[in-house]
Design an enzyme around this catalytic site. Sequence first.
Site, PDB file in Angstrom:
ATOM      1  N   ARG A 105       0.937  -1.316  -0.066  1.00  0.00           N
ATOM      2  CA  ARG A 105      -0.065  -0.073   0.037  1.00  0.00           C
ATOM      3  C   ARG A 105       1.102   1.163  -0.038  1.00  0.00           C
ATOM      4  NH1 ARG A 105      -5.245   1.282   3.577  1.00  0.00           N
ATOM      5  NH2 ARG A 105      -6.212  -0.097   1.762  1.00  0.00           N
ATOM      6  N   HIS A 132      -7.520   0.779  -6.511  1.00  0.00           N
ATOM      7  CA  HIS A 132      -7.434  -0.180  -5.302  1.00  0.00           C
ATOM      8  C   HIS A 132      -8.209  -1.581  -5.818  1.00  0.00           C
ATOM      9  CE1 HIS A 132      -7.752  -1.476  -1.327  1.00  0.00           C
ATOM     10  NE2 HIS A 132      -8.731  -0.625  -0.797  1.00  0.00           N
ATOM     11  N   GLN A 135     -10.105  -4.220  -3.711  1.00  0.00           N
ATOM     12  CA  GLN A 135     -11.424  -3.566  -3.156  1.00  0.00           C
ATOM     13  C   GLN A 135     -12.220  -3.949  -4.230  1.00  0.00           C
ATOM     14  OE1 GLN A 135     -11.996  -2.220  -0.128  1.00  0.00           O
ATOM     15  NE2 GLN A 135     -14.090  -2.481  -1.003  1.00  0.00           N
ATOM     16  N   ASP A 221     -17.036   6.996  -1.829  1.00  0.00           N
ATOM     17  CA  ASP A 221     -16.079   6.805  -1.065  1.00  0.00           C
ATOM     18  C   ASP A 221     -15.847   8.114  -0.428  1.00  0.00           C
ATOM     19  OD1 ASP A 221     -13.532   5.856   0.144  1.00  0.00           O
ATOM     20  OD2 ASP A 221     -12.602   6.116  -1.599  1.00  0.00           O
ATOM     21  N   CYS A 261     -16.308   1.171   0.342  1.00  0.00           N
ATOM     22  CA  CYS A 261     -15.152   0.431   0.628  1.00  0.00           C
ATOM     23  C   CYS A 261     -14.620   0.701   2.068  1.00  0.00           C
ATOM     24  CB  CYS A 261     -13.901   0.789  -0.236  1.00  0.00           C
ATOM     25  SG  CYS A 261     -13.364   2.463   0.197  1.00  0.00           S
ATOM     26  N   ARG A 289     -13.203  -8.950   1.418  1.00  0.00           N
ATOM     27  CA  ARG A 289     -11.971  -8.655   1.078  1.00  0.00           C
ATOM     28  C   ARG A 289     -11.222 -10.008   1.394  1.00  0.00           C
ATOM     29  NH1 ARG A 289     -10.034  -3.524   1.176  1.00  0.00           N
ATOM     30  NH2 ARG A 289      -7.999  -4.664   0.496  1.00  0.00           N
TER      31      ARG A 289
END
Length: 308
Positions: A105, A132, A135, A221, A261, A289
Amino acid sequence: MAAPRHFLQFNDLEREEFEYLFERTRWIKQKFKSYQQYWPLSDRTLVMIFEKASTRTRLSFEAGIQQLGGSAIYLNTRDSQLGRGEPVEDAAQVISRMSDIVMIRTFEQEIIKRFAGHSRVPVINGLTNEYHPCQILADIYTWIEHRGPIKGKTVAWVGDSNNVCNTWLQAAEVFDFNVHVSTPPGYEVEAERAGLYGTDHFEEFTDPMDAARDADLVTTDVWTSMGFEAENEERMRDFADWQVDADMMKVARPDALFMHCLPAHRGEEVAAEVIDGPHSVVWDEAENRLHTQKALMEFLLLGKVALK
Ligand code: CP
Ligand code: NVA
Protein backbone atom coordinates in the site's frame (compact mmCIF):
# COMPACT_ATOMS: atom_id res chain seq x y z
CA MET A 1 12.70 -18.56 -13.48
CA ALA A 2 9.30 -17.71 -14.99
CA ALA A 3 8.20 -14.10 -14.54
CA PRO A 4 5.75 -13.81 -11.64
CA ARG A 5 2.17 -12.65 -12.19
CA HIS A 6 1.27 -9.42 -10.38
CA PHE A 7 -2.03 -7.71 -9.53
CA LEU A 8 -1.11 -4.03 -9.76
CA GLN A 9 -4.25 -2.78 -11.45
CA PHE A 10 -7.60 -4.39 -12.15
CA ASN A 11 -6.98 -5.15 -15.81
CA ASP A 12 -3.83 -7.16 -15.02
CA LEU A 13 -6.18 -10.17 -14.94
CA GLU A 14 -8.52 -11.36 -17.68
CA ARG A 15 -12.26 -11.76 -17.26
CA GLU A 16 -11.96 -15.54 -17.43
CA GLU A 17 -9.36 -15.45 -14.62
CA PHE A 18 -11.70 -13.38 -12.45
CA GLU A 19 -14.45 -15.88 -13.11
CA TYR A 20 -12.13 -18.64 -11.90
CA LEU A 21 -11.21 -16.52 -8.85
CA PHE A 22 -14.86 -16.01 -7.96
CA GLU A 23 -15.58 -19.74 -8.16
CA ARG A 24 -12.54 -20.38 -6.05
CA THR A 25 -13.59 -17.68 -3.56
CA ARG A 26 -16.95 -19.38 -3.09
CA TRP A 27 -15.20 -22.66 -2.27
CA ILE A 28 -12.60 -21.08 0.04
CA LYS A 29 -15.27 -19.06 1.86
CA GLN A 30 -17.40 -22.13 2.40
CA LYS A 31 -14.39 -24.01 3.83
CA PHE A 32 -13.69 -21.12 6.21
CA LYS A 33 -17.33 -20.85 7.29
CA SER A 34 -17.46 -24.55 8.11
CA TYR A 35 -14.19 -24.44 10.10
CA GLN A 36 -12.40 -26.80 7.73
CA GLN A 37 -8.64 -26.44 7.57
CA TYR A 38 -7.24 -25.61 4.12
CA TRP A 39 -3.50 -24.98 4.01
CA PRO A 40 -2.31 -24.85 0.37
CA LEU A 41 0.21 -22.11 1.23
CA SER A 42 1.91 -23.73 4.21
CA ASP A 43 5.46 -22.39 4.64
CA ARG A 44 4.72 -19.45 2.32
CA THR A 45 5.49 -15.96 3.59
CA LEU A 46 3.58 -12.81 2.67
CA VAL A 47 5.33 -9.48 3.22
CA MET A 48 2.93 -6.57 3.65
CA ILE A 49 4.37 -3.08 3.15
CA PHE A 50 2.24 -0.19 4.35
CA GLU A 51 3.09 3.42 3.58
CA LYS A 52 -0.47 4.47 4.52
CA ALA A 53 -2.85 3.47 7.31
CA SER A 54 -5.15 0.44 7.04
CA THR A 55 -7.56 -1.70 9.02
CA ARG A 56 -9.30 -3.96 6.46
CA THR A 57 -6.44 -4.51 4.05
CA ARG A 58 -3.96 -5.44 6.74
CA LEU A 59 -6.41 -7.63 8.59
CA SER A 60 -7.70 -9.45 5.52
CA PHE A 61 -4.24 -10.17 4.10
CA GLU A 62 -2.73 -11.17 7.44
CA ALA A 63 -5.65 -13.35 8.51
CA GLY A 64 -5.99 -14.65 4.94
CA ILE A 65 -2.44 -15.96 4.54
CA GLN A 66 -2.57 -17.53 8.02
CA GLN A 67 -5.83 -19.27 7.21
CA LEU A 68 -4.14 -20.71 4.10
CA GLY A 69 -1.30 -22.09 6.24
CA GLY A 70 1.25 -19.33 5.60
CA SER A 71 2.53 -16.39 7.60
CA ALA A 72 2.73 -12.63 7.23
CA ILE A 73 5.36 -10.01 7.98
CA TYR A 74 4.29 -6.39 8.37
CA LEU A 75 6.62 -3.58 7.35
CA ASN A 76 5.96 0.12 7.38
CA THR A 77 7.94 3.15 6.35
CA ARG A 78 8.34 4.44 9.88
CA ASP A 79 10.51 1.65 11.21
CA SER A 80 12.10 0.09 8.13
CA GLN A 81 14.75 1.39 5.74
CA LEU A 82 11.95 2.08 3.24
CA GLY A 83 11.32 5.39 4.97
CA ARG A 84 14.99 6.34 4.90
CA GLY A 85 15.50 6.51 1.19
CA GLU A 86 16.51 2.96 0.23
CA PRO A 87 15.70 2.67 -3.49
CA VAL A 88 12.49 0.78 -4.20
CA GLU A 89 14.37 -1.43 -6.66
CA ASP A 90 16.86 -2.51 -3.97
CA ALA A 91 14.10 -3.16 -1.46
CA ALA A 92 12.26 -5.28 -4.05
CA GLN A 93 15.36 -7.40 -4.74
CA VAL A 94 15.90 -8.11 -1.06
CA ILE A 95 12.30 -8.54 0.10
CA SER A 96 11.44 -10.84 -2.79
CA ARG A 97 14.42 -13.13 -2.03
CA MET A 98 13.12 -13.69 1.49
CA SER A 99 9.41 -14.09 0.85
CA ASP A 100 6.93 -15.70 -1.54
CA ILE A 101 4.46 -12.89 -2.19
CA VAL A 102 4.32 -9.15 -1.43
CA MET A 103 1.41 -6.76 -0.87
CA ILE A 104 2.09 -3.02 -0.99
CA ARG A 105 0.00 0.00 0.00
CA THR A 106 1.74 3.14 -1.17
CA PHE A 107 1.39 6.51 -2.90
CA GLU A 108 2.07 6.69 -6.65
CA GLN A 109 1.34 3.68 -8.85
CA GLU A 110 4.83 4.20 -10.27
CA ILE A 111 6.33 3.03 -6.95
CA ILE A 112 4.55 -0.31 -7.06
CA LYS A 113 5.38 -0.72 -10.76
CA ARG A 114 9.07 -0.18 -10.00
CA PHE A 115 8.90 -2.62 -7.10
CA ALA A 116 7.20 -5.29 -9.23
CA GLY A 117 9.74 -4.76 -12.00
CA HIS A 118 12.49 -5.90 -9.61
CA SER A 119 10.58 -8.55 -7.67
CA ARG A 120 11.05 -12.29 -8.05
CA VAL A 121 7.65 -12.94 -6.51
CA PRO A 122 4.06 -11.78 -7.17
CA VAL A 123 3.21 -8.27 -6.04
CA ILE A 124 -0.33 -7.21 -5.09
CA ASN A 125 -1.54 -3.62 -5.00
CA GLY A 126 -3.13 -3.00 -1.59
CA LEU A 127 -4.04 0.58 -2.67
CA THR A 128 -2.18 3.35 -4.44
CA ASN A 129 -3.22 6.92 -5.22
CA GLU A 130 -4.49 5.64 -8.56
CA TYR A 131 -6.04 2.20 -7.88
CA HIS A 132 -7.48 -0.20 -5.32
CA PRO A 133 -7.92 -3.44 -7.28
CA CYS A 134 -8.41 -5.76 -4.28
CA GLN A 135 -11.36 -3.63 -3.19
CA ILE A 136 -13.19 -3.97 -6.49
CA LEU A 137 -12.40 -7.69 -6.59
CA ALA A 138 -14.32 -8.00 -3.32
CA ASP A 139 -17.05 -5.58 -4.44
CA ILE A 140 -17.83 -7.47 -7.64
CA TYR A 141 -17.82 -10.77 -5.77
CA THR A 142 -20.27 -9.21 -3.29
CA TRP A 143 -22.48 -8.04 -6.15
CA ILE A 144 -22.46 -11.55 -7.65
CA GLU A 145 -23.35 -13.12 -4.30
CA HIS A 146 -26.35 -10.83 -3.90
CA ARG A 147 -27.52 -10.32 -7.47
CA GLY A 148 -25.69 -12.59 -9.97
CA PRO A 149 -23.72 -11.46 -13.06
CA ILE A 150 -22.75 -7.77 -13.24
CA LYS A 151 -22.59 -7.64 -17.05
CA GLY A 152 -24.91 -4.95 -18.41
CA LYS A 153 -25.67 -3.44 -15.00
CA THR A 154 -25.26 0.23 -14.05
CA VAL A 155 -23.05 1.31 -11.18
CA ALA A 156 -23.44 4.92 -9.98
CA TRP A 157 -20.29 6.48 -8.56
CA VAL A 158 -21.01 9.68 -6.62
CA GLY A 159 -18.13 11.72 -5.22
CA ASP A 160 -14.40 11.87 -5.84
CA SER A 161 -12.87 10.30 -8.95
CA ASN A 162 -10.27 8.59 -6.79
CA ASN A 163 -8.43 5.25 -6.70
CA VAL A 164 -11.61 3.27 -6.01
CA CYS A 165 -13.54 5.07 -8.77
CA ASN A 166 -10.71 4.48 -11.28
CA THR A 167 -10.76 0.80 -10.44
CA TRP A 168 -14.54 0.54 -10.93
CA LEU A 169 -13.99 2.10 -14.36
CA GLN A 170 -11.35 -0.48 -15.28
CA ALA A 171 -13.57 -3.28 -14.00
CA ALA A 172 -16.44 -2.02 -16.18
CA GLU A 173 -14.27 -2.63 -19.24
CA VAL A 174 -13.34 -6.12 -18.06
CA PHE A 175 -16.91 -7.19 -17.14
CA ASP A 176 -18.88 -5.08 -19.62
CA PHE A 177 -21.03 -3.01 -17.28
CA ASN A 178 -21.59 0.77 -17.11
CA VAL A 179 -20.44 3.32 -14.58
CA HIS A 180 -22.33 6.60 -14.20
CA VAL A 181 -19.99 9.05 -12.50
CA SER A 182 -20.85 12.35 -10.87
CA THR A 183 -18.09 14.46 -9.32
CA PRO A 184 -17.99 18.14 -8.43
CA PRO A 185 -16.47 20.38 -11.13
CA GLY A 186 -12.69 20.12 -11.10
CA TYR A 187 -12.68 16.52 -9.80
CA GLU A 188 -13.68 14.73 -13.01
CA VAL A 189 -12.30 11.37 -14.15
CA GLU A 190 -8.93 11.55 -15.85
CA ALA A 191 -9.16 8.69 -18.34
CA GLU A 192 -5.40 8.22 -18.69
CA ARG A 193 -4.81 8.19 -14.94
CA ALA A 194 -7.68 5.72 -14.60
CA GLY A 195 -5.92 3.45 -17.10
CA LEU A 196 -8.92 3.22 -19.41
CA TYR A 197 -8.86 1.91 -22.97
CA GLY A 198 -11.93 3.90 -23.99
CA THR A 199 -14.98 5.77 -22.78
CA ASP A 200 -17.61 3.20 -23.82
CA HIS A 201 -18.31 2.00 -20.30
CA PHE A 202 -18.69 5.26 -18.43
CA GLU A 203 -20.72 8.42 -18.59
CA GLU A 204 -20.30 11.61 -16.55
CA PHE A 205 -23.21 13.52 -15.00
CA THR A 206 -23.19 17.03 -13.57
CA ASP A 207 -26.04 16.26 -11.17
CA PRO A 208 -25.41 13.30 -8.82
CA MET A 209 -29.17 12.49 -8.89
CA ASP A 210 -28.89 11.86 -12.64
CA ALA A 211 -25.97 9.48 -12.06
CA ALA A 212 -27.96 7.54 -9.46
CA ARG A 213 -31.18 7.39 -11.50
CA ASP A 214 -32.10 3.75 -12.28
CA ALA A 215 -28.70 2.50 -11.07
CA ASP A 216 -28.40 -1.11 -9.91
CA LEU A 217 -25.64 -0.23 -7.48
CA VAL A 218 -24.81 3.11 -5.87
CA THR A 219 -21.36 3.56 -4.38
CA THR A 220 -19.13 6.28 -3.01
CA ASP A 221 -16.00 6.83 -0.95
CA VAL A 222 -14.41 9.46 1.28
CA TRP A 223 -14.12 12.98 -0.09
CA THR A 224 -10.48 13.17 0.95
CA SER A 225 -8.29 10.15 0.29
CA MET A 226 -5.09 9.34 2.16
CA GLY A 227 -2.27 11.53 0.91
CA PHE A 228 -4.61 14.42 0.04
CA GLU A 229 -5.25 15.66 3.58
CA ALA A 230 -3.94 19.16 2.78
CA GLU A 231 -7.00 19.65 0.51
CA ASN A 232 -9.49 18.53 3.15
CA GLU A 233 -11.14 21.88 3.96
CA GLU A 234 -11.57 22.82 0.32
CA ARG A 235 -12.95 19.37 -0.47
CA MET A 236 -15.52 19.56 2.34
CA ARG A 237 -16.93 22.65 0.64
CA ASP A 238 -16.67 21.35 -2.93
CA PHE A 239 -18.29 17.97 -2.22
CA ALA A 240 -21.13 19.14 0.05
CA ASP A 241 -23.81 18.34 -2.59
CA TRP A 242 -22.34 14.93 -3.39
CA GLN A 243 -23.65 13.00 -0.41
CA VAL A 244 -25.45 9.70 -1.03
CA ASP A 245 -28.67 10.12 0.95
CA ALA A 246 -32.08 8.46 1.05
CA ASP A 247 -33.47 10.73 -1.72
CA MET A 248 -30.66 9.61 -3.99
CA MET A 249 -31.28 5.94 -3.23
CA LYS A 250 -34.97 6.51 -4.05
CA VAL A 251 -34.17 7.39 -7.69
CA ALA A 252 -32.01 4.27 -8.08
CA ARG A 253 -33.69 0.93 -8.83
CA PRO A 254 -35.87 -0.24 -5.94
CA ASP A 255 -33.59 -3.25 -5.37
CA ALA A 256 -30.35 -1.23 -5.76
CA LEU A 257 -27.43 -2.10 -3.50
CA PHE A 258 -25.25 0.45 -1.71
CA MET A 259 -21.51 -0.18 -1.31
CA HIS A 260 -18.68 1.74 0.35
CA CYS A 261 -15.12 0.45 0.66
CA LEU A 262 -14.90 1.89 4.20
CA PRO A 263 -13.82 3.66 6.34
CA ALA A 264 -16.93 5.85 5.95
CA HIS A 265 -17.81 9.31 7.22
CA ARG A 266 -21.51 9.41 8.01
CA GLY A 267 -22.90 12.87 7.27
CA GLU A 268 -20.23 13.55 4.64
CA GLU A 269 -20.12 11.26 1.57
CA VAL A 270 -22.96 9.08 2.88
CA ALA A 271 -25.96 9.62 5.15
CA ALA A 272 -26.26 7.25 8.11
CA GLU A 273 -29.73 6.19 6.90
CA VAL A 274 -28.14 4.81 3.71
CA ILE A 275 -25.04 3.07 5.01
CA ASP A 276 -27.02 1.64 7.93
CA GLY A 277 -30.15 1.09 5.85
CA PRO A 278 -31.68 -1.77 3.87
CA HIS A 279 -29.81 -1.23 0.58
CA SER A 280 -26.38 -1.39 2.23
CA VAL A 281 -24.13 -4.45 1.91
CA VAL A 282 -20.99 -2.82 3.33
CA TRP A 283 -20.28 -5.51 5.94
CA ASP A 284 -20.47 -8.32 3.37
CA GLU A 285 -18.27 -6.19 1.14
CA ALA A 286 -15.65 -5.80 3.88
CA GLU A 287 -15.75 -9.50 4.79
CA ASN A 288 -15.32 -10.51 1.17
CA ARG A 289 -11.93 -8.79 1.11
CA LEU A 290 -10.74 -11.79 3.12
CA HIS A 291 -12.20 -14.51 0.92
CA THR A 292 -11.38 -12.96 -2.47
CA GLN A 293 -7.79 -12.15 -1.49
CA LYS A 294 -7.26 -15.71 -0.28
CA ALA A 295 -8.31 -16.90 -3.75
CA LEU A 296 -6.06 -14.26 -5.31
CA MET A 297 -2.98 -15.28 -3.30
CA GLU A 298 -3.62 -18.94 -4.05
CA PHE A 299 -3.91 -18.15 -7.76
CA LEU A 300 -0.78 -15.98 -7.93
CA LEU A 301 1.27 -18.60 -6.09
CA LEU A 302 -0.15 -21.90 -7.35
CA GLY A 303 -1.93 -20.97 -10.59
CA LYS A 304 -5.28 -22.56 -11.26
CA VAL A 305 -5.89 -25.47 -8.96
CA ALA A 306 -8.56 -28.06 -9.76
CA LEU A 307 -11.91 -26.73 -8.64
CA LYS A 308 -13.28 -29.08 -6.04
N1 CP B 1 -11.23 -0.48 2.28
C1 CP B 1 -9.98 -0.52 2.74
O1 CP B 1 -9.02 -0.74 2.01
O2 CP B 1 -9.87 -0.30 4.08
P1 CP B 1 -8.52 -0.06 4.91
O3 CP B 1 -8.00 1.29 4.54
O4 CP B 1 -8.95 -0.14 6.35
O5 CP B 1 -7.53 -1.13 4.56
N1 NVA C 1 -9.97 6.42 -1.43
C1 NVA C 1 -9.60 6.03 -0.08
C2 NVA C 1 -9.80 4.56 0.11
C3 NVA C 1 -9.49 4.04 1.49
C4 NVA C 1 -9.65 2.56 1.58
C5 NVA C 1 -8.16 6.42 0.18
O1 NVA C 1 -7.32 6.24 -0.73
O2 NVA C 1 -7.85 6.92 1.27
